[in-house]
Design a protein around this motif. Structure first.
Motif, mmCIF file in Angstrom:
data_model
loop_
_atom_site.group_PDB
_atom_site.id
_atom_site.type_symbol
_atom_site.label_atom_id
_atom_site.label_comp_id
_atom_site.label_asym_id
_atom_site.label_seq_id
_atom_site.Cartn_x
_atom_site.Cartn_y
_atom_site.Cartn_z
ATOM 1 N N ARG A 124 9.745 -0.956 11.668
ATOM 2 C CA ARG A 124 9.986 -0.362 10.356
ATOM 3 C C ARG A 124 8.990 -0.955 9.366
ATOM 4 O O ARG A 124 8.579 -2.113 9.541
ATOM 5 C CB ARG A 124 11.402 -0.709 9.866
ATOM 6 C CG ARG A 124 12.411 0.339 10.252
ATOM 7 C CD ARG A 124 13.432 -0.206 11.192
ATOM 8 N NE ARG A 124 13.871 0.824 12.114
ATOM 9 C CZ ARG A 124 15.102 1.310 12.152
ATOM 10 N NH1 ARG A 124 15.999 0.872 11.313
ATOM 11 N NH2 ARG A 124 15.431 2.214 13.030
ATOM 12 N N PHE A 125 8.648 -0.175 8.347
ATOM 13 C CA PHE A 125 7.715 -0.654 7.320
ATOM 14 C C PHE A 125 8.425 -0.624 5.974
ATOM 15 O O PHE A 125 8.950 0.431 5.570
ATOM 16 C CB PHE A 125 6.470 0.244 7.287
ATOM 17 C CG PHE A 125 5.469 -0.178 6.249
ATOM 18 C CD1 PHE A 125 4.622 -1.251 6.468
ATOM 19 C CD2 PHE A 125 5.380 0.491 5.030
ATOM 20 C CE1 PHE A 125 3.701 -1.653 5.497
ATOM 21 C CE2 PHE A 125 4.472 0.108 4.060
ATOM 22 C CZ PHE A 125 3.626 -0.976 4.298
ATOM 23 N N ALA A 126 8.470 -1.773 5.294
ATOM 24 C CA ALA A 126 9.117 -1.820 3.979
ATOM 25 C C ALA A 126 8.084 -2.119 2.902
ATOM 26 O O ALA A 126 7.286 -3.062 3.032
ATOM 27 C CB ALA A 126 10.205 -2.894 3.958
ATOM 28 N N CYS A 127 8.102 -1.308 1.847
ATOM 29 C CA CYS A 127 7.207 -1.546 0.715
ATOM 30 C C CYS A 127 8.002 -1.354 -0.570
ATOM 31 O O CYS A 127 9.101 -0.782 -0.554
ATOM 32 C CB CYS A 127 5.996 -0.622 0.753
ATOM 33 S SG CYS A 127 6.398 1.128 0.677
ATOM 34 N N VAL A 128 7.437 -1.818 -1.671
ATOM 35 C CA VAL A 128 8.126 -1.660 -2.957
ATOM 36 C C VAL A 128 7.699 -0.335 -3.577
ATOM 37 O O VAL A 128 8.525 0.504 -3.910
ATOM 38 C CB VAL A 128 7.811 -2.852 -3.890
ATOM 39 C CG1 VAL A 128 8.496 -2.665 -5.240
ATOM 40 C CG2 VAL A 128 8.273 -4.152 -3.233
ATOM 41 N N VAL A 129 6.384 -0.150 -3.730
ATOM 42 C CA VAL A 129 5.869 1.076 -4.347
ATOM 43 C C VAL A 129 4.927 1.775 -3.362
ATOM 44 O O VAL A 129 4.014 1.145 -2.828
ATOM 45 C CB VAL A 129 5.102 0.752 -5.645
ATOM 46 C CG1 VAL A 129 4.601 2.029 -6.292
ATOM 47 C CG2 VAL A 129 5.990 -0.004 -6.622
ATOM 48 N N ALA A 130 5.178 3.062 -3.169
ATOM 49 C CA ALA A 130 4.314 3.846 -2.274
ATOM 50 C C ALA A 130 3.629 4.941 -3.074
ATOM 51 O O ALA A 130 4.237 5.558 -3.954
ATOM 52 C CB ALA A 130 5.159 4.478 -1.168
ATOM 53 N N ALA A 131 2.359 5.177 -2.756
ATOM 54 C CA ALA A 131 1.638 6.326 -3.321
ATOM 55 C C ALA A 131 1.750 7.487 -2.326
ATOM 56 O O ALA A 131 1.796 7.247 -1.112
ATOM 57 C CB ALA A 131 0.176 5.976 -3.537
ATOM 58 N N PRO A 132 1.771 8.724 -2.802
ATOM 59 C CA PRO A 132 1.836 9.865 -1.872
ATOM 60 C C PRO A 132 0.696 9.835 -0.853
ATOM 61 O O PRO A 132 0.901 10.168 0.319
ATOM 62 C CB PRO A 132 1.708 11.079 -2.803
ATOM 63 C CG PRO A 132 2.151 10.585 -4.146
ATOM 64 C CD PRO A 132 1.781 9.138 -4.215
ATOM 65 N N GLU A 133 -0.487 9.378 -1.289
ATOM 66 C CA GLU A 133 -1.647 9.318 -0.382
ATOM 67 C C GLU A 133 -1.364 8.371 0.792
ATOM 68 O O GLU A 133 -1.683 8.650 1.948
ATOM 69 C CB GLU A 133 -2.894 8.816 -1.139
ATOM 70 C CG GLU A 133 -3.394 9.753 -2.224
ATOM 71 C CD GLU A 133 -2.741 9.555 -3.606
ATOM 72 O OE1 GLU A 133 -1.605 9.047 -3.675
ATOM 73 O OE2 GLU A 133 -3.379 9.928 -4.603
ATOM 74 N N GLY A 134 -0.780 7.216 0.480
ATOM 75 C CA GLY A 134 -0.483 6.218 1.515
ATOM 76 C C GLY A 134 0.601 6.697 2.461
ATOM 77 O O GLY A 134 0.525 6.464 3.680
ATOM 78 N N LEU A 135 1.599 7.371 1.908
ATOM 79 C CA LEU A 135 2.676 7.896 2.759
ATOM 80 C C LEU A 135 2.113 8.913 3.746
ATOM 81 O O LEU A 135 2.475 8.915 4.922
ATOM 82 C CB LEU A 135 3.752 8.545 1.888
ATOM 83 C CG LEU A 135 4.713 7.571 1.202
ATOM 84 C CD1 LEU A 135 5.595 8.326 0.204
ATOM 85 C CD2 LEU A 135 5.580 6.830 2.212
ATOM 86 N N ARG A 136 1.202 9.748 3.248
ATOM 87 C CA ARG A 136 0.605 10.767 4.141
ATOM 88 C C ARG A 136 -0.199 10.098 5.256
ATOM 89 O O ARG A 136 -0.094 10.467 6.422
ATOM 90 C CB ARG A 136 -0.303 11.711 3.337
ATOM 91 C CG ARG A 136 0.462 12.856 2.668
ATOM 92 C CD ARG A 136 -0.475 13.969 2.243
ATOM 93 N NE ARG A 136 -1.401 13.545 1.209
ATOM 94 C CZ ARG A 136 -1.111 13.548 -0.101
ATOM 95 N NH1 ARG A 136 0.080 13.971 -0.514
ATOM 96 N NH2 ARG A 136 -2.000 13.140 -0.987
ATOM 97 N N ALA A 137 -0.994 9.076 4.882
ATOM 98 C CA ALA A 137 -1.822 8.382 5.886
ATOM 99 C C ALA A 137 -0.940 7.730 6.945
ATOM 100 O O ALA A 137 -1.249 7.766 8.145
ATOM 101 C CB ALA A 137 -2.699 7.334 5.203
ATOM 102 N N LEU A 138 0.160 7.136 6.491
ATOM 103 C CA LEU A 138 1.063 6.459 7.418
ATOM 104 C C LEU A 138 1.758 7.457 8.346
ATOM 105 O O LEU A 138 1.898 7.224 9.546
ATOM 106 C CB LEU A 138 2.104 5.684 6.594
ATOM 107 C CG LEU A 138 2.602 4.363 7.157
ATOM 108 C CD1 LEU A 138 1.456 3.502 7.625
ATOM 109 C CD2 LEU A 138 3.414 3.627 6.101
ATOM 110 N N ARG A 139 2.180 8.586 7.763
ATOM 111 C CA ARG A 139 2.842 9.620 8.571
ATOM 112 C C ARG A 139 1.888 10.173 9.632
ATOM 113 O O ARG A 139 2.276 10.407 10.760
ATOM 114 C CB ARG A 139 3.315 10.791 7.695
ATOM 115 C CG ARG A 139 4.587 10.605 6.927
ATOM 116 C CD ARG A 139 5.840 10.669 7.802
ATOM 117 N NE ARG A 139 5.943 9.541 8.750
ATOM 118 C CZ ARG A 139 6.410 8.343 8.431
ATOM 119 N NH1 ARG A 139 6.819 8.091 7.220
ATOM 120 N NH2 ARG A 139 6.476 7.378 9.342
#
Ligand code: PRP
Ligand code: URA
Length: 209
Positions: free
Chosen positions: A156-171
């Protein structure tokens, strides 16, 4: 987005607001990051497999739910992940701890690795990877690849603040890894900082601004 969990928790939102505030000093920032780390860890562990066992309370015999497997490892992405780690360890005191040193080039925004110290039992325990900021996603994508290379499958990956760009890259790179975030922000600015974000988490945490 599938696999993204944002705890619906007023206290978490309150702590995040104080973390974002530019007037919060380094000591306060560290304390808040640790508290948020504990809350995100609770959420990340909410659906761990359980088993039922017989337990004797001081009053009677009963049956109670326990974790079916040993606590997952914690992996902090340096430097700012250390802030979350402090709180996460309070919740998972038996968890072995790994460290992954990654730093972004401020011009290219590409992360390079400078230290890898991972626990041996990542393959059997799995891992919760901690990094407060998911910006372009480059650091998180690399970190998760390392943890997988070491044999972990439950991740699992836990972060405090995510940007939409980063979420897309991770997905795109790791669709199998659930993400637990306190908030999803609006965008990245031209310097790769999350907007509104909270600034440079590592610098604020360690007073190196
Ligand atoms: C920050 C942050 C993440 C990374 C996120 O670390 O803690 O690791 O940036 O950015 P990305 O999603 O675009 O890769 P940084 O590289 O600034 O290192 P530091 O924690 O040592 O300050
Ligand atoms: N890293 C940080 O510390 N903050 C950002 O906004 C982006 C990357």
């Amino acid at each position: 987005m599938t696999g993204l969990r944002i705890p619906d928790n007023a206290l978490l939102r309150h702590k995040l607001a104080r973390l974002r505030d530019r007037r919060t000093d380094s000591a306060g920032f560290r304390r808040l990051l640790a508290e948020i780390g504990a809350m995100l860890t609770m959420e990340a562990m909410a659906d761990l497999p359980e088993r039922e066992e017989a337990v004797e309370t001081p009053v009677t015999a009963t049956r109670a739910q326990m974790l079916a497997a040993p606590e997952p490892c914690l992996v902090a992405v340096l430097r700012a992940g250390l802030g979350l780690l402090e709180g996460a360890r309070g919740i998972l005191p038996e968890a072995p701890v790994g460290h992954l040193g990654l730093v972004r080039d401020e011009h290219t925004l590409v992360a390079s690795e400078y230290v890898v110290r991972l626990p041996r039992d990542l393959a059997t325990r799995g891992a919760l990877v901690l990094d407060p900021m998911l910006a372009t996603g480059g650091s998180a994508v690399q970190a998760l690849a390392r943890v997988k290379q070491a044999g972990a499958t439950f991740i699992r990956f836990a972060c405090v603040v995510a940007a939409p760009e980063g979420l897309r890259a991770l997905r795109d790179a790791h669709p199998d890894v659930p993400v637990i975030a306190a908030a999803v922000d609006e965008k990245l600015n031209e310097r790769g900082y999350i907007v509104p974000g909270l600034g440079d988490a590592g610098d604020r945490c360690f007073g190196t601004e």
